[in-house]
Design an enzyme around this catalytic site. Structure first.
Site, short mmCIF file in Angstrom:
data_model
loop_
_atom_site.label_atom_id
_atom_site.label_comp_id
_atom_site.label_asym_id
_atom_site.label_seq_id
_atom_site.Cartn_x
_atom_site.Cartn_y
_atom_site.Cartn_z
N ARG A 1 12.31 6.30 -60.65
CA ARG A 1 12.06 6.21 -59.45
C ARG A 1 10.85 7.20 -59.15
O ARG A 1 11.24 8.38 -59.62
CB ARG A 1 13.38 6.63 -58.52
CG ARG A 1 13.11 6.50 -57.07
CD ARG A 1 14.46 6.53 -56.29
NE ARG A 1 14.39 7.86 -55.99
CZ ARG A 1 15.50 8.60 -55.02
NH1 ARG A 1 16.31 7.93 -54.69
NH2 ARG A 1 15.41 9.89 -54.89
N GLU B 1 23.52 0.83 -50.47
CA GLU B 1 24.11 2.02 -50.89
C GLU B 1 25.40 2.60 -49.79
O GLU B 1 26.29 3.16 -50.07
CB GLU B 1 23.36 2.98 -51.30
CG GLU B 1 22.48 3.90 -50.16
CD GLU B 1 21.55 4.80 -50.63
OE1 GLU B 1 21.15 4.83 -51.84
OE2 GLU B 1 21.72 6.09 -50.17
N ARG C 1 23.16 -2.59 -53.69
CA ARG C 1 23.34 -1.32 -54.19
C ARG C 1 24.81 -0.76 -54.24
O ARG C 1 24.88 0.39 -54.41
CB ARG C 1 22.37 -0.16 -53.42
CG ARG C 1 20.74 -0.50 -53.71
CD ARG C 1 20.21 0.54 -54.68
NE ARG C 1 20.21 1.97 -54.24
CZ ARG C 1 20.44 2.97 -55.03
NH1 ARG C 1 20.79 2.42 -56.31
NH2 ARG C 1 20.50 3.97 -54.71
N HIS D 1 24.15 2.48 -56.67
CA HIS D 1 23.85 3.87 -56.15
C HIS D 1 24.54 4.72 -57.20
O HIS D 1 25.60 4.72 -57.41
CB HIS D 1 24.41 4.15 -54.79
CG HIS D 1 24.07 5.43 -54.21
ND1 HIS D 1 25.17 5.89 -52.96
CD2 HIS D 1 23.02 6.06 -54.29
CE1 HIS D 1 24.23 6.98 -52.77
NE2 HIS D 1 23.31 7.18 -53.31
C1 CS2 Z 1 19.54 7.94 -52.10
C2 CS2 Z 1 20.56 9.30 -52.09
O1 CS2 Z 1 20.10 8.07 -54.44
C3 CS2 Z 1 19.44 7.40 -53.51
O2 CS2 Z 1 19.28 6.31 -53.47
O3 CS2 Z 1 19.47 7.25 -51.13
O4 CS2 Z 1 20.00 10.25 -52.51
C4 CS2 Z 1 21.29 9.36 -50.75
O5 CS2 Z 1 20.17 9.83 -50.02
C5 CS2 Z 1 22.42 10.33 -50.96
O6 CS2 Z 1 23.33 9.75 -51.61
C6 CS2 Z 1 23.04 10.50 -49.20
O7 CS2 Z 1 24.12 11.32 -49.58
MG MG Z 2 18.84 5.23 -51.56
#
Ligand code: CS2
Ligand code: MG
Length: 402
Positions: A147, A262, A283, A312
């Site tokens: 990413r 997520e 996600r 996630h």
């Molecule tokens: C993010 C996360 O990993 C990701 O894709 O969206 O870092 C998200 O910001 C955090 O899990 C929030 O606690």
């Molecule tokens: Mg994210």
């Protein structure tokens, strides 16, 4: 097999984690992650005050019945706090069942569908050059997917870009820190990042990007279109997903694959997006979407519509969630990719685990259960510290999605 006791362990080795430990009359115990970034104590209270008293004496083997009891019996269903609690109970009970069978969890989920779980790393930097140098490091370590997140010209900070290159933790203050966001410079500069990435990293690596809920539907459609030449593996959270209709608009304009979910905590959050094939990757996670039981339902629905999983896996999901997710990822037919933000050494010491990284993939290991434990003495050395996720405002002060 009776549940004899259960307790919540809150520990903060660099960031807060909430763990549920369920013990049984046969000496087996199970662990579930209940961490909800910035709302940890809400879930701890939901478990301690409303769930654990109803578990004592129940048969730990009746995973589905307990899931239904905690979901339908709650009356006030769904929501991130409730479902993180349900998820932790479910994960702990699956851990116990696999330990009872003396098998790694994936063997109870139909066995392996693949030899390893492709993960993606997180390259970020203030500038494109810095970000690509980070990305090259991931390539050198054998990652197959990366990413990319880079600074936005004119903005002091943006999502995903951290000073500490090894770990990314956004919950950086007792109260929310406020950041300033502007879409226009982001929208102009993001395609440059991926043009440079393909120029420098080539075409064999999967490239991903997280827009982190910040665009309007038409802005998301434009970004997706602008990124098409660089063939991303996915564009994540292009627009807030409470409104699935927004994705109909995005879909009309771009073929860049979309990933969402997520923040979802129920199959109902994902249903329209999946059934109308408005997304390509879901996600949702073990810790927030109902545990192994809840996530398998979502994955099965997604499989009917050609949607793949992309769980996630940020630092605010504990190694227990990662361990359980890897058993799910190994066994699910429509696997896509697993996010893997490595935890700190202090966190790994609190949560010893069986999973290992090799050649771009994680392997959950063969230990009975999900393969993750907790060192309670060490955990006790890290007391809870209140931390909140940031808040975004536009340059004129308007509150905006973070
Ligand atoms: C993010 C996360 O990993 C990701 O894709 O969206 O870092 C998200 O910001 C955090 O899990 C929030 O606690
Ligand atoms: Mg994210």
């Amino acid at each position: 097999m009776k549940i004899t006791s259960a307790r919540v362990i809150v520990t903060s080795p660099g960031r807060n984690f909430v763990t549920l430990k369920i013990e049984t009359d046969q000496g087996l115990y199970g662990l579930g992650d209940a961490t909800l970034n910035g709302r940890e104590l809400s879930v701890a209270s939901y478990l301690t005050d409303h769930v654990i008293p109803t578990l004592i004496g129940r048969d730990a083997q009746r995973i589905e019945d307990i899931w239904q009891y905690l979901y339908k019996g709650a009356y006030w269903r769904r929501g991130p706090v409730t479902m993180s609690a349900v998820s932790a109970v479910d994960t702990a009970l699956w851990d116990i069942k696999a330990k009872q069978a003396g098998l790694p969890l994936y063997q109870l989920l139909g066995g392996a569908c693949r030899d390893g779980v492709m993960v993606y790393g997180h390259a970020n930097g203030e500038t494109i050059d810095e970000t690509l140098a980070e990305a090259q490091g991931y390539l050198d370590r054998g990652y197959l997917a990366i990413r990319l997140q880079t600074g936005v010209p004119g903005l002091k900070s943006t999502y995903g870009v951290s000073g500490d290159k090894m770990f990314y933790e956004p919950a950086d203050g007792a109260n929310p820190t406020e950041h300033v966001w502007a879409t226009a410079p982001y929208q102009r500069s993001a395609p440059d990042l991926f043009a440079a990435a393909r120029q420098n990293l080539g075409w064999d690596v999967h490239l991903l990007h997280d827009a982190h809920h910040r665009l309007t539907p038409i802005e998301a459609a434009r970004l997706g279109k602008d990124l098409e030449p660089y063939r991303l593996f996915w564009l994540e959270d292009a627009t807030p997903a409470e409104n699935p209709e927004a994705f109909r608009l995005i879909r009309r304009h771009t073929t860049t694959p979309l990933a969402v979910g997520e923040v979802f905590n129920s199959i109902h959050d994902a249903r329209t997006l999946i059934q109308e094939q408005l997304i390509d990757y879901i996600r949702s996670t073990v810790v927030h979407a109902g545990g192994i039981t809840g996530l398998r339902r979502i994955a099965s629905l997604a499989d009917l519509y050609g949607v793949k999983t992309g769980c996630h896996g940020a630092t605010d999901l504990s190694p227990i969630c990662m361990g359980a997710a890897l058993h799910f990822d190994l066994s699910v037919p429509n696997f896509g990719v697993q996010e893997y933000m490595r935890h700190s050494e202090a966190t790994d010491a609190v949560f010893p685990h069986a999973y290992r990284f090799d050649a771009g993939r994680l392997h959950p290991g063969e230990a009975p259960g999900h393969g993750v434990d907790i060192d309670e003495d060490l955990a006790a050395q890290y007391p809870y510290e209140r931390r909140s996720l940031p808040v975004n405002r536009l340059e004129d002060g308007t509150i905006h999605d973070w």
